[in-house]
Design a protein around this motif. Structure first.
Motif, mmCIF file in Angstrom:
data_model
loop_
_atom_site.group_PDB
_atom_site.id
_atom_site.type_symbol
_atom_site.label_atom_id
_atom_site.label_comp_id
_atom_site.label_asym_id
_atom_site.label_seq_id
_atom_site.Cartn_x
_atom_site.Cartn_y
_atom_site.Cartn_z
ATOM 1 N N ALA A 289 0.806 -1.223 0.000
ATOM 2 C CA ALA A 289 0.000 0.000 0.000
ATOM 3 C C ALA A 289 0.842 1.277 0.000
ATOM 4 N N PHE A 290 2.006 1.231 -0.598
ATOM 5 C CA PHE A 290 2.822 2.443 -0.710
ATOM 6 C C PHE A 290 3.791 2.288 -1.873
ATOM 7 N N GLN A 291 4.218 3.448 -2.356
ATOM 8 C CA GLN A 291 5.263 3.447 -3.396
ATOM 9 C C GLN A 291 6.482 4.194 -2.841
ATOM 10 N N CYS A 292 6.448 5.532 -2.861
ATOM 11 C CA CYS A 292 7.603 6.251 -2.289
ATOM 12 C C CYS A 292 7.588 6.183 -0.769
ATOM 13 N N GLY A 293 6.399 6.012 -0.177
ATOM 14 C CA GLY A 293 6.285 5.857 1.276
ATOM 15 C C GLY A 293 6.163 7.149 2.051
ATOM 16 N N TYR A 294 6.210 8.283 1.364
ATOM 17 C CA TYR A 294 6.223 9.541 2.126
ATOM 18 C C TYR A 294 4.903 9.776 2.862
ATOM 19 N N CYS A 295 3.805 9.396 2.247
ATOM 20 C CA CYS A 295 2.500 9.626 2.889
ATOM 21 C C CYS A 295 2.157 8.524 3.889
ATOM 22 N N THR A 296 2.938 7.440 3.894
ATOM 23 C CA THR A 296 2.537 6.211 4.581
ATOM 24 C C THR A 296 2.353 6.354 6.101
ATOM 25 N N LEU B 157 -3.602 12.473 1.453
ATOM 26 C CA LEU B 157 -3.308 12.424 0.019
ATOM 27 C C LEU B 157 -2.095 11.548 -0.256
ATOM 28 N N CYS B 158 -2.099 10.925 -1.432
ATOM 29 C CA CYS B 158 -0.966 10.104 -1.871
ATOM 30 C C CYS B 158 -0.620 10.532 -3.290
ATOM 31 N N ARG B 159 0.496 11.196 -3.429
ATOM 32 C CA ARG B 159 0.843 11.706 -4.759
ATOM 33 C C ARG B 159 1.248 10.567 -5.699
ATOM 34 N N CYS B 160 1.532 9.390 -5.132
ATOM 35 C CA CYS B 160 1.861 8.239 -5.969
ATOM 36 C C CYS B 160 0.601 7.512 -6.448
ATOM 37 N N GLY B 161 -0.551 7.859 -5.910
ATOM 38 C CA GLY B 161 -1.790 7.229 -6.351
ATOM 39 C C GLY B 161 -1.945 5.791 -5.904
#
Ligand code: FES
Ligand code: FES
Length: 159
Positions: free
Chosen positions: A100-107, A137-141
């Motif tokens: 459930a994450f890509q870059c992880g910044y919003c995680t 928000l998740c900028r990675c979608g």
């Protein structure tokens, strides 16, 4: 020069004494004064949810909360979510399992919101999860995976 005031913060069960200017936010106190950088600074204006922490069990945006407002209240950050032996919280484990994450910044903010969302009883359907997680928000979608992780964790917590 603005004078500093002594405050004490209860973070993840540990008491911290610090001296900060009255205008210092909880987010800056955590990151810059206490080295707890798991809580992220995205917009710093209450619009992205990256800085979500819990104060007395309720989710709050740490960028919109003064450190002084948290004095004497129990603050939980992402660093305090796992068990003392390192066992992950069900929501953390579900985020890993569901990718459930890509870059992880919003995680970290997503996870703190998800824990509260489940606790509030607002994870009964995907639509409800989307509604009550809308402040993060998740900028990675990664939204479909985030919803799946919250759904999985909600089922595990309920069982
Ligand atoms: Fe607090 Fe974006 S950093 S809401
Ligand atoms: Fe990159 Fe959400 S995983 S911003």
């Amino acid at each position: 020069m603005t004078s500093k005031t002594p405050i004490h913060l209860d973070i993840n069960g540990h008491r911290h004494e610090l001296e900060v200017e009255p205008r210092v936010t909880l987010l800056d106190a955590l990151r810059d004064h206490l080295g707890l950088t798991g809580t992220k600074k995205g917009c710093d204006h209450g619009q992205c949810g990256a800085c979500t922490v819990h104060v007395d069990g309720q989710r709050v945006l740490a960028c919109l909360t003064l450190a002084a407002q948290a004095e004497g209240r129990a603050v939980t950050t992402i660093e305090g979510l796992a068990e003392g032996d390192g066992t992950l919280h069900a929501v953390q484990a579900a985020f890993l399992e569901q990718d459930a994450f890509q870059c992880g910044y919003c995680t970290p903010g997503q996870i703190m919101s998800a824990v509260a969302c489940i606790r509030e009883g607002h994870a009964g359907s995907d639509d409800e999860i989307r509604e009550y997680m809308a402040g993060n928000l998740c900028r990675c979608g990664a939204y479909p995976h985030i919803v799946a992780a919250v759904r999985q964790a909600a089922l595990e917590v309920a069982s």
